[in-house]
Design a protein around this motif. Structure first.
Motif, PDB file in Angstrom:
ATOM      1  N   GLY A  86      -1.818   0.599   9.226  1.00 59.27           N
ATOM      2  CA  GLY A  86      -0.510   0.012   8.956  1.00 59.27           C
ATOM      3  C   GLY A  86      -0.288  -0.340   7.507  1.00 59.27           C
ATOM      4  O   GLY A  86       0.833  -0.683   7.117  1.00 59.27           O
ATOM      5  N   PHE A  87      -1.335  -0.247   6.687  1.00 57.35           N
ATOM      6  CA  PHE A  87      -1.228  -0.584   5.264  1.00 57.35           C
ATOM      7  C   PHE A  87      -1.873   0.541   4.454  1.00 57.35           C
ATOM      8  O   PHE A  87      -2.816   0.334   3.691  1.00 57.35           O
ATOM      9  N   ASN A  88      -1.334   1.742   4.624  1.00 57.14           N
ATOM     10  CA  ASN A  88      -1.954   2.941   4.054  1.00 57.14           C
ATOM     11  C   ASN A  88      -1.968   2.948   2.531  1.00 57.14           C
ATOM     12  O   ASN A  88      -2.726   3.711   1.925  1.00 57.14           O
ATOM     13  N   GLU A  89      -1.138   2.121   1.909  1.00 52.13           N
ATOM     14  CA  GLU A  89      -1.069   2.137   0.447  1.00 52.13           C
ATOM     15  C   GLU A  89      -2.271   1.454  -0.197  1.00 52.13           C
ATOM     16  O   GLU A  89      -2.524   1.626  -1.387  1.00 52.13           O
ATOM     17  N   VAL A  90      -3.010   0.658   0.580  1.00 57.87           N
ATOM     18  CA  VAL A  90      -4.148  -0.088   0.032  1.00 57.87           C
ATOM     19  C   VAL A  90      -5.438   0.648   0.367  1.00 57.87           C
ATOM     20  O   VAL A  90      -5.831   0.740   1.534  1.00 57.87           O
ATOM     21  N   ALA A  91      -6.101   1.165  -0.641  1.00 58.00           N
ATOM     22  CA  ALA A  91      -7.355   1.897  -0.439  1.00 58.00           C
ATOM     23  C   ALA A  91      -8.545   0.965  -0.624  1.00 58.00           C
ATOM     24  O   ALA A  91      -8.558   0.111  -1.513  1.00 58.00           O
ATOM     25  N   LEU A  92      -9.538   1.136   0.245  1.00 60.61           N
ATOM     26  CA  LEU A  92     -10.759   0.336   0.186  1.00 60.61           C
ATOM     27  C   LEU A  92     -11.953   1.253  -0.037  1.00 60.61           C
ATOM     28  O   LEU A  92     -11.988   2.380   0.458  1.00 60.61           O
ATOM     29  N   SER A  93     -12.938   0.770  -0.775  1.00 64.23           N
ATOM     30  CA  SER A  93     -14.195   1.491  -0.943  1.00 64.23           C
ATOM     31  C   SER A  93     -15.286   0.756  -0.189  1.00 64.23           C
ATOM     32  O   SER A  93     -15.495  -0.442  -0.412  1.00 64.23           O
ATOM     33  N   LEU A  94     -15.952   1.459   0.719  1.00 59.55           N
ATOM     34  CA  LEU A  94     -17.119   0.923   1.408  1.00 59.55           C
ATOM     35  C   LEU A  94     -18.358   1.472   0.708  1.00 59.55           C
ATOM     36  O   LEU A  94     -18.566   2.688   0.663  1.00 59.55           O
ATOM     37  N   ILE A  95     -19.172   0.586   0.151  1.00 58.11           N
ATOM     38  CA  ILE A  95     -20.372   0.988  -0.585  1.00 58.11           C
ATOM     39  C   ILE A  95     -21.569   0.280   0.041  1.00 58.11           C
ATOM     40  O   ILE A  95     -21.618  -0.957   0.078  1.00 58.11           O
ATOM     41  N   VAL A 108     -14.626  -2.984  -1.378  1.00 57.74           N
ATOM     42  CA  VAL A 108     -13.837  -3.231  -2.585  1.00 57.74           C
ATOM     43  C   VAL A 108     -12.383  -2.881  -2.313  1.00 57.74           C
ATOM     44  O   VAL A 108     -12.085  -1.771  -1.842  1.00 57.74           O
ATOM     45  N   ILE A 109     -11.483  -3.820  -2.590  1.00 59.93           N
ATOM     46  CA  ILE A 109     -10.046  -3.543  -2.476  1.00 59.93           C
ATOM     47  C   ILE A 109      -9.609  -2.974  -3.820  1.00 59.93           C
ATOM     48  O   ILE A 109      -9.417  -3.703  -4.800  1.00 59.93           O
ATOM     49  N   ASN A 110      -9.473  -1.661  -3.879  1.00 57.52           N
ATOM     50  CA  ASN A 110      -9.255  -0.991  -5.163  1.00 57.52           C
ATOM     51  C   ASN A 110      -7.953  -1.401  -5.837  1.00 57.52           C
ATOM     52  O   ASN A 110      -7.866  -1.420  -7.060  1.00 57.52           O
ATOM     53  N   ASP A 111      -6.936  -1.707  -5.053  1.00 60.63           N
ATOM     54  CA  ASP A 111      -5.623  -2.015  -5.617  1.00 60.63           C
ATOM     55  C   ASP A 111      -5.446  -3.484  -5.985  1.00 60.63           C
ATOM     56  O   ASP A 111      -4.371  -3.896  -6.401  1.00 60.63           O
ATOM     57  N   LEU A 112      -6.502  -4.290  -5.810  1.00 62.24           N
ATOM     58  CA  LEU A 112      -6.435  -5.713  -6.151  1.00 62.24           C
ATOM     59  C   LEU A 112      -7.528  -6.046  -7.171  1.00 62.24           C
ATOM     60  O   LEU A 112      -8.401  -6.875  -6.934  1.00 62.24           O
ATOM     61  N   ASN A 113      -7.465  -5.365  -8.300  1.00 62.14           N
ATOM     62  CA  ASN A 113      -8.437  -5.594  -9.379  1.00 62.14           C
ATOM     63  C   ASN A 113      -9.881  -5.474  -8.892  1.00 62.14           C
ATOM     64  O   ASN A 113     -10.752  -6.234  -9.305  1.00 62.14           O
ATOM     65  N   SER A 114     -10.095  -4.522  -7.985  1.00 67.52           N
ATOM     66  CA  SER A 114     -11.442  -4.267  -7.434  1.00 67.52           C
ATOM     67  C   SER A 114     -12.050  -5.524  -6.810  1.00 67.52           C
ATOM     68  O   SER A 114     -13.247  -5.787  -6.941  1.00 67.52           O
ATOM     69  N   GLU A 115     -11.211  -6.302  -6.134  1.00 70.79           N
ATOM     70  CA  GLU A 115     -11.705  -7.495  -5.436  1.00 70.79           C
ATOM     71  C   GLU A 115     -12.742  -7.078  -4.398  1.00 70.79           C
ATOM     72  O   GLU A 115     -12.513  -6.175  -3.603  1.00 70.79           O
ATOM     73  N   THR A 116     -13.906  -7.742  -4.419  1.00 73.17           N
ATOM     74  CA  THR A 116     -15.052  -7.278  -3.638  1.00 73.17           C
ATOM     75  C   THR A 116     -15.523  -8.322  -2.638  1.00 73.17           C
ATOM     76  O   THR A 116     -15.603  -9.506  -2.952  1.00 73.17           O
ATOM     77  N   TYR A 117     -15.870  -7.869  -1.438  1.00 73.72           N
ATOM     78  CA  TYR A 117     -16.424  -8.713  -0.379  1.00 73.72           C
ATOM     79  C   TYR A 117     -17.794  -8.154  -0.012  1.00 73.72           C
ATOM     80  O   TYR A 117     -17.939  -6.948   0.204  1.00 73.72           O
ATOM     81  N   THR A 118     -18.789  -9.026   0.066  1.00 73.78           N
ATOM     82  CA  THR A 118     -20.177  -8.577   0.112  1.00 73.78           C
ATOM     83  C   THR A 118     -20.982  -9.320   1.169  1.00 73.78           C
ATOM     84  O   THR A 118     -20.764 -10.509   1.414  1.00 73.78           O
ATOM     85  N   VAL A 119     -21.926  -8.611   1.776  1.00 70.99           N
ATOM     86  CA  VAL A 119     -22.912  -9.247   2.639  1.00 70.99           C
ATOM     87  C   VAL A 119     -24.183  -8.403   2.571  1.00 70.99           C
ATOM     88  O   VAL A 119     -24.120  -7.179   2.411  1.00 70.99           O
ATOM     89  N   CYS A 120     -25.339  -9.054   2.660  1.00 73.01           N
ATOM     90  CA  CYS A 120     -26.633  -8.370   2.642  1.00 73.01           C
ATOM     91  C   CYS A 120     -27.300  -8.562   4.004  1.00 73.01           C
ATOM     92  O   CYS A 120     -27.380  -9.693   4.502  1.00 73.01           O
ATOM     93  N   VAL A 121     -27.745  -7.476   4.614  1.00 70.34           N
ATOM     94  CA  VAL A 121     -28.312  -7.567   5.963  1.00 70.34           C
ATOM     95  C   VAL A 121     -29.694  -6.922   5.999  1.00 70.34           C
ATOM     96  O   VAL A 121     -29.955  -5.948   5.289  1.00 70.34           O
ATOM     97  N   PRO A 122     -30.604  -7.448   6.837  1.00 73.78           N
ATOM     98  CA  PRO A 122     -31.925  -6.825   7.026  1.00 73.78           C
ATOM     99  C   PRO A 122     -31.821  -5.626   7.961  1.00 73.78           C
ATOM    100  O   PRO A 122     -31.372  -5.763   9.107  1.00 73.78           O
ATOM    101  N   VAL A 123     -32.243  -4.478   7.495  1.00 71.09           N
ATOM    102  CA  VAL A 123     -32.063  -3.243   8.265  1.00 71.09           C
ATOM    103  C   VAL A 123     -32.815  -3.288   9.591  1.00 71.09           C
ATOM    104  O   VAL A 123     -32.279  -2.980  10.653  1.00 71.09           O
TER     105      VAL A 123
END
Length: 280
Positions: A86-95, A108-123
């Motif tokens: 529903g918000f196709n104009e906003v591209a996200l990068s999953l790294i 990373v929300i590419n269209d919002l100054n590369s605003e980044t959300y992060t979590v570290c998990v044990p595999v």
């Protein structure tokens, strides 16, 4: 998907997860590689469950399979593009970057100054038996992984996008800034400090000097320095006054029980290690 990841057991997992995981295991070259790739699959499935779908660099939808997974991988790092339905104009990068026994997940929300959300998990907590006899038996504790992902990635990202387009959200992060500041001014200062630890956006919002000016005026009316201006460091002034009051309460040798209770509450929160991390 008619079956969610958090409802998985050792007998059943979502069909999409089972389909891709089966191909990954079949084509695996080594145990370490398959364990990492299976975690990649878990994250991609969770993205899709939470309303995000994969796209090409041109914005076209992608059908996710094991071949697609290989295309997204560069060495040991997975890098894929998504968008919220529903918000196709906003591209996200999953790294996703493997770091020893853990994996660092960034959206990373590419269209919002590369605003980044992060979590570290044990595999190995979630991918425990890469060569188990059935696909569901490979995985464990997927409800915990799903909740961790929602709390740290999907819910904040969705709320941020909704906020960008002016839609209300059930999350604090999705509130308009003016509304957020109004209710923040009603909170005890230790709650403001604690909220700042939850994500980068709230940390940024809570660093606002106007907010700390209003908190200072609310809590220390009698100590308001006349020389303070709009450009003053109100956050530092708040901490200095807070500490001074704490020290004064410790030196106090007499007083009413009511006074003691007021200052003991103040001391309890100023000594919280979060304070030094957030206020300095």
């Amino acid at each position: 998907m008619n079956f969610s990841l958090e409802d998985s057991t050792t007998d059943i997992v979502p069909p999409k997860l089972e389909e891709i995981a089966r191909d990954v295991v079949k084509n695996a070259k080594c145990c370490e590689s398959v364990q990492k790739d299976l975690l990649f699959v878990l994250i991609i499935v969770m993205m899709m469950e939470n309303g995000f779908y994969p796209i090409t660099n041109e914005g076209d939808p992608v059908c996710v399979d094991s071949k697609c997974l290989e295309n997204w991988k560069n060495s040991s790092i997975l890098n894929a593009r998504f968008t919220l339905f529903g918000f196709n104009e906003v591209a996200l990068s999953l790294i996703i970057s493997p770091l020893g026994p853990t994996a660092l997940i960034n959206v990373v929300i590419n269209d919002l100054n590369s605003e980044t959300y992060t979590v570290c998990v044990p595999v190995s907590r979630y991918v425990v038996s890469p060569h188990a006899s059935t696909i569901p038996m490979i995985f464990r504790d997927l409800k915990h992984l799903s909740n961790t992902f929602k709390n740290n990635i999907s819910t904040p990202v969705k709320s941020r996008i909704l906020s960008l387009y002016g839609y209300p959200s059930a999350s604090i992060i999705g509130l308009p800034e003016e509304v957020y500041y109004k209710f923040t001014q009603l909170l005890p200062v230790h709650d403001v400090v604690t909220m700042s630890q939850t994500c980068r956006r709230l940390k940024c919002l809570n660093d606002n000097q106007i907010l700390w000016r209003d908190l200072y005026r609310r809590d220390f009316k009698e100590e308001l320095p006349p020389e303070q201006s709009e450009n003053s460091d109100w956050k530092t002034s708040y901490k200095e006054t807070y500490v001074a009051k704490r020290d004064a309460s410790l030196r106090r040798t007499a007083g009413t029980l009511h006074d003691f209770m007021d200052y003991s509450d103040l001391v309890a929160h100023i000594d919280n290690p979060l304070w030094d991390n957030m206020i300095i």
